[in-house]
Enzyme design. Sequence first.
Site, PDB file in Angstrom:
ATOM      1  N   GLY A  10       1.575  13.280   8.591  1.00  0.00           N
ATOM      2  CA  GLY A  10       1.259  12.607   9.860  1.00  0.00           C
ATOM      3  C   GLY A  10       2.327  12.959  10.888  1.00  0.00           C
ATOM      4  O   GLY A  10       3.319  13.616  10.567  1.00  0.00           O
ATOM      5  N   ASP A  34      -3.112   8.640  -2.817  1.00  0.00           N
ATOM      6  CA  ASP A  34      -3.967   7.842  -1.923  1.00  0.00           C
ATOM      7  C   ASP A  34      -3.529   6.388  -2.095  1.00  0.00           C
ATOM      8  O   ASP A  34      -3.710   5.798  -3.171  1.00  0.00           O
ATOM      9  CB  ASP A  34      -5.443   8.034  -2.324  1.00  0.00           C
ATOM     10  CG  ASP A  34      -6.380   7.234  -1.423  1.00  0.00           C
ATOM     11  OD1 ASP A  34      -5.913   6.268  -0.778  1.00  0.00           O
ATOM     12  OD2 ASP A  34      -7.564   7.560  -1.383  1.00  0.00           O
ATOM     13  N   VAL A  35      -2.947   5.825  -1.059  1.00  0.00           N
ATOM     14  CA  VAL A  35      -2.343   4.490  -1.194  1.00  0.00           C
ATOM     15  C   VAL A  35      -3.376   3.393  -1.467  1.00  0.00           C
ATOM     16  O   VAL A  35      -3.003   2.285  -1.868  1.00  0.00           O
ATOM     17  CB  VAL A  35      -1.479   4.097   0.028  1.00  0.00           C
ATOM     18  CG1 VAL A  35      -0.233   4.956   0.122  1.00  0.00           C
ATOM     19  CG2 VAL A  35      -2.269   4.136   1.314  1.00  0.00           C
ATOM     20  N   TYR A 123      -8.635  -3.527  14.100  1.00  0.00           N
ATOM     21  CA  TYR A 123      -7.434  -2.748  13.762  1.00  0.00           C
ATOM     22  C   TYR A 123      -6.187  -3.640  13.814  1.00  0.00           C
ATOM     23  O   TYR A 123      -5.402  -3.689  12.869  1.00  0.00           O
ATOM     24  CB  TYR A 123      -7.288  -1.562  14.722  1.00  0.00           C
ATOM     25  CG  TYR A 123      -5.952  -0.869  14.622  1.00  0.00           C
ATOM     26  CD1 TYR A 123      -5.623  -0.115  13.496  1.00  0.00           C
ATOM     27  CD2 TYR A 123      -4.992  -0.975  15.636  1.00  0.00           C
ATOM     28  CE1 TYR A 123      -4.386   0.515  13.386  1.00  0.00           C
ATOM     29  CE2 TYR A 123      -3.760  -0.348  15.539  1.00  0.00           C
ATOM     30  CZ  TYR A 123      -3.460   0.400  14.420  1.00  0.00           C
ATOM     31  OH  TYR A 123      -2.237   1.012  14.314  1.00  0.00           O
TER      32      TYR A 123
END
Length: 286
Positions: A10, A34-35, A123
């Site tokens: 990122g 993959d968290v 979000y």
Amino acid sequence: MRIALLGANGQLGHDLVPALQEHEVISLTRKELDVTDYAQTRELLLTMSPDCILNTTAYHRVDDCESRPNVAYEANAIAVLNLVRVANDLDGILVHVSTDYVFGGTARQPYTEDAVPFPLSVYANSKLAGEFLVRSICKKHFLIRTCGLYGIAGSQGKGGNFVETMIAKAKRGESIRVVSDQVVTPTYTMDLAHQIARILPLQHFGLYHMTNEGSCTWYDFASAIFQLSDIDADLAPTTSDVYKTPAIRPRYSVMENARLKQLGLNEMRHWRDALAAYLKEKAPFR
Ligand SMILES: NC(=O)c1ccc[n+]([C@@H]2O[C@H](COP(=O)([O-])OP(=O)(O)OC[C@H]3O[C@@H](n4cnc5c(N)ncnc54)[C@H](OP(=O)(O)O)[C@@H]3O)[C@@H](O)[C@H]2O)c1
């Protein structure tokens, strides 16, 4: 310190690697970890046994979160709980990154760490849920709220960054309309990465606001991008009522780096100086 860096490709993850060069950094992209997969996360991190888990992952397509709340909560809250549990089992530190969008935007002076959140979107709510999990359960944590990120690598989740989008639109000769009723502090990921590296060894755990200094509207920011890049763009202001989006954004989400300042640790420069540095550093890659 051995650091497991999650979300390593990122834009913030990319800049944390050089900023943390004094440490042993294990860079993990989504392909490797993959968290949202608790079993995999636990097994891999317990095997690596880091002193610190530094989490830059998120699902932050803000408008898409409105129609995909399950994805937002899975990535921004449940996955964070997974990391909290592993960090506690390792007796390690969790560094987790959150957002200015937890605030409601009615303030007229910068929000300090003591200000009460009032999230306006799915979000923002999912990120605040992640914050609560970190603050209430994680024994050793740095919880970092930041704002308006842009960096050399560009946001993986959002497909680029605001600066590059503006420059590309101008080069295509498009007419550009940008909201002038949302006040923020754009923040260069390189500066944030160095600020995180600065506090990490000090063990002053807790909540921090970390943005560049000063504030501007998105329209002001676009104007500065064109001015500093010497681009003659067809740019005009618009309003949030005209430029409607599925998710409501706060009209004002400027934050004060109050805790950093109290500790004498604030190294963040003005957003305009950071933007000038970014434009120079990004130029060879454009
Ligand atoms: N961007 C902003 O303006 C902004 C503002 C305030 C706060 N923040 C927060 O700052 C943090 C960093 O943002 P950023 O702009 O650097 O984001 P970014 O460039 O999109 O990077 C996030 C990284 O996380 C990875 N990732 C996403 N879901 C994952 C999963 N389930 N498992 C493992 N990796 C996963 C992504 O991998 P893929 O490439 O495979 O998707 C991506 O590499 C986030 O917590 C964000 O909420 C961002």
